[in-house]
Design an enzyme around this catalytic site. Structure first.
Site, PDB file in Angstrom:
ATOM      1  N   HIS A 140     -12.332  10.779   5.173  1.00 61.83           N
ATOM      2  CA  HIS A 140     -12.585  10.927   6.595  1.00 61.83           C
ATOM      3  C   HIS A 140     -12.874  12.391   6.914  1.00 61.83           C
ATOM      4  CE1 HIS A 140     -10.412   7.012   6.622  1.00 61.83           C
ATOM      5  NE2 HIS A 140     -11.303   6.749   7.554  1.00 61.83           N
TER       6      HIS A 140
ATOM      7  N   ASP B 172     -23.659  10.455  14.390  1.00 64.28           N
ATOM      8  CA  ASP B 172     -22.447  10.977  15.014  1.00 64.28           C
ATOM      9  C   ASP B 172     -21.313   9.962  15.009  1.00 64.28           C
ATOM     10  OD1 ASP B 172     -22.845  13.619  15.752  1.00 64.28           O
ATOM     11  OD2 ASP B 172     -23.850  13.097  17.626  1.00 64.28           O
TER      12      ASP B 172
ATOM     13  N   VAL C  76      -1.021   6.248   4.293  1.00 63.91           N
ATOM     14  CA  VAL C  76      -0.127   5.669   5.291  1.00 63.91           C
ATOM     15  C   VAL C  76       1.127   5.082   4.643  1.00 63.91           C
ATOM     16  CG1 VAL C  76       0.096   3.876   7.047  1.00 63.91           C
ATOM     17  CG2 VAL C  76      -2.027   5.190   6.864  1.00 63.91           C
TER      18      VAL C  76
ATOM     19  N   SER D 123      -6.820  -0.159  12.874  1.00 67.63           N
ATOM     20  CA  SER D 123      -7.540   1.096  13.061  1.00 67.63           C
ATOM     21  C   SER D 123      -8.162   1.110  14.448  1.00 67.63           C
ATOM     22  CB  SER D 123      -8.633   1.233  12.002  1.00 67.63           C
ATOM     23  OG  SER D 123      -9.548   2.246  12.347  1.00 67.63           O
ATOM     24  N   SER D 124      -8.301   2.298  15.009  1.00 68.02           N
ATOM     25  CA  SER D 124      -8.878   2.408  16.351  1.00 68.02           C
ATOM     26  C   SER D 124     -10.358   2.046  16.385  1.00 68.02           C
ATOM     27  CB  SER D 124      -8.680   3.821  16.899  1.00 68.02           C
ATOM     28  OG  SER D 124      -9.267   4.779  16.037  1.00 68.02           O
ATOM     29  N   CYS D 125     -10.989   1.871  15.219  1.00 70.50           N
ATOM     30  CA  CYS D 125     -12.403   1.482  15.204  1.00 70.50           C
ATOM     31  C   CYS D 125     -12.607   0.035  15.642  1.00 70.50           C
ATOM     32  CB  CYS D 125     -13.007   1.705  13.829  1.00 70.50           C
ATOM     33  SG  CYS D 125     -12.420   0.559  12.572  1.00 70.50           S
TER      34      CYS D 125
ATOM     35  N   GLY E  75       0.814  -1.209   0.000  1.00 68.88           N
ATOM     36  CA  GLY E  75       0.000   0.000   0.000  1.00 68.88           C
ATOM     37  C   GLY E  75       0.844   1.253   0.000  1.00 68.88           C
ATOM     38  N   HIS E  76       1.985   1.209  -0.675  1.00 68.61           N
ATOM     39  CA  HIS E  76       2.964   2.293  -0.562  1.00 68.61           C
ATOM     40  C   HIS E  76       2.552   3.583  -1.259  1.00 68.61           C
ATOM     41  CE1 HIS E  76       3.925   1.125  -4.657  1.00 68.61           C
ATOM     42  NE2 HIS E  76       4.827   2.095  -4.754  1.00 68.61           N
TER      43      HIS E  76
ATOM     44  N   PRO F 278      -3.405   2.619  14.916  1.00 65.04           N
ATOM     45  CA  PRO F 278      -3.359   4.082  14.922  1.00 65.04           C
ATOM     46  C   PRO F 278      -4.732   4.701  15.109  1.00 65.04           C
ATOM     47  CG  PRO F 278      -3.192   3.267  12.687  1.00 65.04           C
ATOM     48  CD  PRO F 278      -3.184   2.060  13.583  1.00 65.04           C
TER      49      PRO F 278
ATOM     50  N   TYR G  21     -15.744  -3.083   8.653  1.00 68.06           N
ATOM     51  CA  TYR G  21     -14.311  -2.752   8.556  1.00 68.06           C
ATOM     52  C   TYR G  21     -13.588  -3.154   9.837  1.00 68.06           C
ATOM     53  CZ  TYR G  21     -10.107   0.169   8.081  1.00 68.06           C
ATOM     54  OH  TYR G  21      -8.808   0.620   8.013  1.00 68.06           O
TER      55      TYR G  21
ATOM     56  N   LYS H 196     -10.343  -5.793  10.535  1.00 65.73           N
ATOM     57  CA  LYS H 196      -9.088  -5.418  11.197  1.00 65.73           C
ATOM     58  C   LYS H 196      -8.844  -6.250  12.459  1.00 65.73           C
ATOM     59  CE  LYS H 196      -7.506  -2.484   8.325  1.00 65.73           C
ATOM     60  NZ  LYS H 196      -6.244  -2.778   7.620  1.00 65.73           N
TER      61      LYS H 196
END
Length: 313
Positions: A180, A270, A16, A108-110, A11-12, A164, A137, A141
């Site tokens: 986002h 939200d 990220v 991901s923090s999700c 994914g370069h 992250p 998603y 992860k």
């Protein structure tokens, strides 16, 4: 010179991955490999295995993923689940098969429960229900984290994962349908300023709190973790500071120079009420984020203006 050996950044060309690539270059790593999705479709198991087998990297950073904001995740949950599962399973299996010595999987923090105790510790994983707007998603992860842990148990390999917080920076996606919140606001205020629009409506009440990490700080943390971290538990990467969506919007508008009126549409979702990561474990290892929010927004906006024609709009 770098002591990482050959490094494959999956994914370069993304937000990220490109930052991670720059960080390795700055460290003196002159044996970096990557492939555009048009050249190697990582969703294709045979293609992923063939590429890893041909390149034989010593280190792999998995930054390849299908990503998006609330609207994209809510609209295309099947694709977010399926494509992310295939990408990471293919890459992790290929890494084991072809003897990659060190792998860092980025999540991901999700992944954490919607109502997790704040700030969110790594131990909160799998202790409650997920946020419905991005649960597909998040499940993908979470599966990546568990696969890393399973590989460690079965093969004894020093593979690690890091989670992250919300990221932003040069190379971000500014498409209003797929981006986002921060890049979406940046573009909307830029266009409102250019057109003289007096009012901008923002989804939600403006009260949810979010943490934002500049992508170059994350890239620095990736190199730090590859050198200093070897544990089955995932590790959080963030700033330890959050702001409300309203405060974020006001900061972005001020940086852009748009002086109109903000309207918050509380009929729209939200998402998670608050999402602040506990970064104490990473801090104890000696790493801290260095880019403040306003400084980061300013540099991202400069990049957006300079690369407007080529940015993902």
């Amino acid at each position: 010179m770098s002591n990482f050996g050959r490094v494959y950044v999956a994914g370069h060309r993304g937000l990220v991955g490109s930052a991670v690539w720059r960080a390795f270059e700055a460290r003196g790593c002159d044996d970096l490999v990557g492939a555009a999705s048009s050249d190697v479709d990582l969703r294709d198991r045979d293609a992923a295995f063939a590429f890893v087998g041909a390149q034989r990297p010593d280190v792999m950073v998995i930054a390849a993923a299908k990503v998006g904001g609330i609207l994209a995740n809510s609209t295309y949950p099947a694709q977010f689940l399926s494509e992310n599962l295939r990408i990471q399973v293919n890459l992790l299996d290929a890494a084991v098969e072809h003897g990659v010595g060190r792998v860092l999987f980025l999540g991901s923090s999700c992944i954490y429960p919607k109502l997790a105790e704040q700030p969110i510790k790594e131990s909160s994983l799998l202790t409650g229900a997920l946020e419905p707007t991005n649960d597909a998603y998040a499940i993908a992860k979470i599966s990546g984290i568990l696969q890393v842990q399973a590989i460690r148990r079965q093969y004894g390999l020093p593979y690690i994962s890091a989670m992250p917080t919300n990221l932003y920076g040069p190379g971000d996606n500014f498409d209003p349908l797929g981006s986002h919140v921060l890049p979406a606001l940046l573009r909307r205020f830029h266009e409102a300023k250019a057109s003289g629009t007096p009012e901008v409506t923002i989804w939600g009440s403006g009260t949810p709190r979010r943490e934002f990490l500049h992508v170059d700080d994350l890239a620095d943390a990736v190199l730090f973790l590859l050198e200093h971290y070897d544990d089955p538990e995932t590790i959080n990467v963030g700033t330890g500071v959050d702001v409300t969506v309203r405060e974020l919007a006001e900061t972005v508008a001020d940086v852009v120079g748009w002086e109109g009126r903000l309207v918050f549409d509380a009929s729209k979702p939200d998402g998670t009420p608050r999402k602040l990561l506990d970064v104490s474990r990473l801090a104890d290892l000696g790493w801290h984020a260095r880019t403040g929010l306003r400084e980061g927004v300013e540099s991202t906006y400069r990049w957006f203006v300079e690369h407007h024609a080529a940015a993902r709009l």
